[in-house]
Design an enzyme around this catalytic site. Structure first.
Site, PDB file in Angstrom:
ATOM      1  N   ASP A  11       0.859  -1.187   0.000  1.00  0.00           N
ATOM      2  CA  ASP A  11       0.000   0.000   0.000  1.00  0.00           C
ATOM      3  C   ASP A  11       0.895   1.238   0.000  1.00  0.00           C
ATOM      4  OD1 ASP A  11      -3.102   0.769   1.471  1.00  0.00           O
ATOM      5  OD2 ASP A  11      -1.556   2.254   1.058  1.00  0.00           O
ATOM      6  N   ASP A 106      -3.762   2.388  -5.214  1.00  0.00           N
ATOM      7  CA  ASP A 106      -2.445   2.368  -4.557  1.00  0.00           C
ATOM      8  C   ASP A 106      -2.154   1.111  -3.746  1.00  0.00           C
ATOM      9  OD1 ASP A 106      -3.898   2.790  -2.155  1.00  0.00           O
ATOM     10  OD2 ASP A 106      -2.248   4.002  -1.353  1.00  0.00           O
ATOM     11  N   GLU A 107      -2.952   0.050  -3.938  1.00  0.00           N
ATOM     12  CA  GLU A 107      -2.639  -1.146  -3.146  1.00  0.00           C
ATOM     13  C   GLU A 107      -2.935  -2.422  -3.915  1.00  0.00           C
ATOM     14  OE1 GLU A 107      -5.340  -2.104   0.189  1.00  0.00           O
ATOM     15  OE2 GLU A 107      -6.529  -0.393  -0.485  1.00  0.00           O
TER      16      GLU A 107
HETATM   17  P1  TTP Z   1      -5.188   5.109   1.225  1.00  0.00           P
HETATM   18  O1  TTP Z   1      -4.203   4.042   0.879  1.00  0.00           O
HETATM   19  O2  TTP Z   1      -6.285   4.769   2.152  1.00  0.00           O
HETATM   20  O3  TTP Z   1      -4.438   6.344   1.859  1.00  0.00           O
HETATM   21  P2  TTP Z   1      -3.047   6.978   1.495  1.00  0.00           P
HETATM   22  O4  TTP Z   1      -2.289   6.169   0.500  1.00  0.00           O
HETATM   23  O5  TTP Z   1      -3.244   8.407   1.121  1.00  0.00           O
HETATM   24  O6  TTP Z   1      -2.302   6.959   2.902  1.00  0.00           O
HETATM   25  P3  TTP Z   1      -1.723   5.691   3.698  1.00  0.00           P
HETATM   26  O7  TTP Z   1      -1.984   4.488   2.865  1.00  0.00           O
HETATM   27  O8  TTP Z   1      -0.259   5.983   3.845  1.00  0.00           O
HETATM   28  O9  TTP Z   1      -2.451   5.701   4.976  1.00  0.00           O
HETATM   29  O10 TTP Z   1      -5.833   5.664  -0.084  1.00  0.00           O
HETATM   30  C1  TTP Z   1      -5.116   5.785  -1.316  1.00  0.00           C
HETATM   31  C2  TTP Z   1      -5.543   7.024  -2.049  1.00  0.00           C
HETATM   32  O11 TTP Z   1      -6.935   6.986  -2.292  1.00  0.00           O
HETATM   33  C3  TTP Z   1      -5.292   8.289  -1.269  1.00  0.00           C
HETATM   34  O12 TTP Z   1      -3.976   8.788  -1.489  1.00  0.00           O
HETATM   35  C4  TTP Z   1      -6.340   9.208  -1.792  1.00  0.00           C
HETATM   36  C5  TTP Z   1      -7.491   8.310  -2.179  1.00  0.00           C
HETATM   37  N1  TTP Z   1      -8.547   8.387  -1.170  1.00  0.00           N
HETATM   38  C6  TTP Z   1      -9.582   9.283  -1.345  1.00  0.00           C
HETATM   39  O13 TTP Z   1      -9.646   9.970  -2.356  1.00  0.00           O
HETATM   40  N2  TTP Z   1     -10.561   9.355  -0.368  1.00  0.00           N
HETATM   41  C7  TTP Z   1     -10.525   8.612   0.772  1.00  0.00           C
HETATM   42  O14 TTP Z   1     -11.426   8.725   1.650  1.00  0.00           O
HETATM   43  C8  TTP Z   1      -9.441   7.681   0.949  1.00  0.00           C
HETATM   44  C9  TTP Z   1      -9.357   6.845   2.200  1.00  0.00           C
HETATM   45  C10 TTP Z   1      -8.484   7.609  -0.046  1.00  0.00           C
HETATM   46 MG    MG Z   2      -2.105   4.116   0.750  1.00  0.00          MG
END
Ligand code: TTP
Ligand code: MG
Length: 360
Positions: A11, A106-107
């Site tokens: 992720d 992103d994962e």
């Molecule tokens: P996440 O993987 O949940 O968050 P992140 O990568 O920003 O942070 P981390 O993993 O380090 O905690 O989500 C991936 C992307 O998806 C995030 O960069 C932006 C988008 N996203 C939104 O647009 N709205 C949301 O509510 C969430 C949770 C994520």
């Molecule tokens: Mg993330």
């Protein structure tokens, strides 16, 4: 000896914000919020780790975020750019195994159980992939390594950003007992609050509830909670290419009504299906027949096998039983089809078949 699967969950860290910081050096080390500006109804899509120190998080109204951190820099999301980066990242994952399940931009989950290479262990492989992602994209990812998807996902969150956490089968029970209830992936904010009200604060509290009680309290999810707190999750890594079914169908030149003829055609299809199963060392979990009548009405009938099978006799006799649930024999038919759903465990074996199993 039980064979454990080796799953890596990767992720990206603060994904949208990290891309913006990569592309604009002036943003590095600063509280960056990706989302519409304060004073509008916009919410935070994500924010840099520098901004998280102020209590800012995804889905928070931008106006609230600006109050928490007046010096935060707001950037409008550029989804097309994030999609391009996402494609690059997913391509990197696929270099290491073809069993990749992208979950969001992103994962992804990677099943590396049968991956053979110079890496020595699943953990070492996770480190290699993280480095590859960083070298190619300038971004950091966090990885979780374990023997199922639930634990791998939970692990990837433990050590963010740029983390690598491993939950081995020996350590899982102790780890889960101590895990705060809100950290269980799959237990959402509302359920977390409900559980806390009931005094369920961590895994060991959850472990005390019998299955019937959890189902009473949480309905269908009760069984899921019962399993995850015991580290059980048998969901496979579902790739976009993994074949889930196989079938044949034919539209006849002339409609047919005679049941013996219909059976012959379906048997020929089933024979092909069995050849496929045997050639690919797979088994069928379900059989479906599809019928289109002369008047273009379509119907299908399915059966699940108590034990997955690749035996012609079994498929053929079930097919006859399914036929009895149709109008075949009474009215003309223009199309006949049969298909099977593949048993899940076999899907796993479609990955790279390699010489030896990786240790954790
Ligand atoms: P996440 O993987 O949940 O968050 P992140 O990568 O920003 O942070 P981390 O993993 O380090 O905690 O989500 C991936 C992307 O998806 C995030 O960069 C932006 C988008 N996203 C939104 O647009 N709205 C949301 O509510 C969430 C949770 C994520
Ligand atoms: Mg993330």
């Amino acid at each position: 000896m039980t064979k454990f699967r080796k799953i890596i969950h990767l992720d990206m860290d603060a994904f949208f914000a990290a891309v913006e910081q990569r592309d604009n050096p002036l943003l590095r080390g600063r509280p960056v919020i990706v989302g519409g500006p304060p004073g509008t109804r916009s919410v935070v899509a994500t924010c840099s780790y520098e901004a998280r120190k102020f209590g800012i998080h995804s889905a928070m109204p931008s106006t609230t975020a600006a109050k928490l951190c007046p010096e935060a820099i707001f950037i409008n999301p550029d989804i097309e750019k994030y999609c391009r980066v996402s494609k690059d990242i997913q391509a990197i994952f696929k270099k290491y195994t073809n069993l990749v399940e992208p979950v969001s931009l992103d994962e992804a989950y990677l099943d590396v159980t049968d991956v053979y290479g110079p890496w020595g262990s699943a953990t070492a492989l996770a480190r290699v992939i993280k480095k590859d992602v960083h070298d190619k994209t300038g971004l950091t990812a966090s990885a979780g390594v374990s023997y199922n998807k639930f634990l791998a996902k939970t692990a990837s969150d433990l050590d963010k950003p740029d983390g690598l956490a491993v939950i081995t089968p020996e350590k899982a029970a102790k780890f889960l007992e101590k895990l705060p209830i809100g950290k269980f992936h799959g237990i959402g904010k509302k359920t977390e609050a409900r559980m806390k009200e009931m005094g369920i604060l961590n895994g060991s509290d959850l472990l005390e509830l019998p299955l019937y009680r959890l189902i009473d309290l949480f309905g269908k999810s009760g069984e899921f909670y019962y399993n995850i707190v015991r580290g059980r999750d048998d969901r496979i890594v579902q790739t976009d290419w993994t074949r889930k079914s196989f079938g044949r169908e034919i539209t006849m030149d002339n409609d047919i009504t005679d049941l013996t003829d219909i059976r012959k055609i379906l048997d020929a299809q089933i024979s092909e299906i069995c050849d496929f199963l045997i050639d690919n060392k797979q088994k069928a979990s379900h059989l479906t027949i599809k019928i289109k009548y002369f008047d273009f009405r379509e119907m299908s009938r399915s059966v699940k096998f108590p034990v997955p099978t690749d035996k012609f006799e079994e498929l053929s006799s079930q097919c006859c039983l399914l036929l009895e649930k149709t109008e075949c024999g009474n009215i003309p038919v223009r199309l006949l089809g049969s298909s099977i759903q593949l048993h899940d465990d076999d899907n796993l074996r479609q990955g790279k078949r390699l010489q030896e199993e990786l240790p954790f």
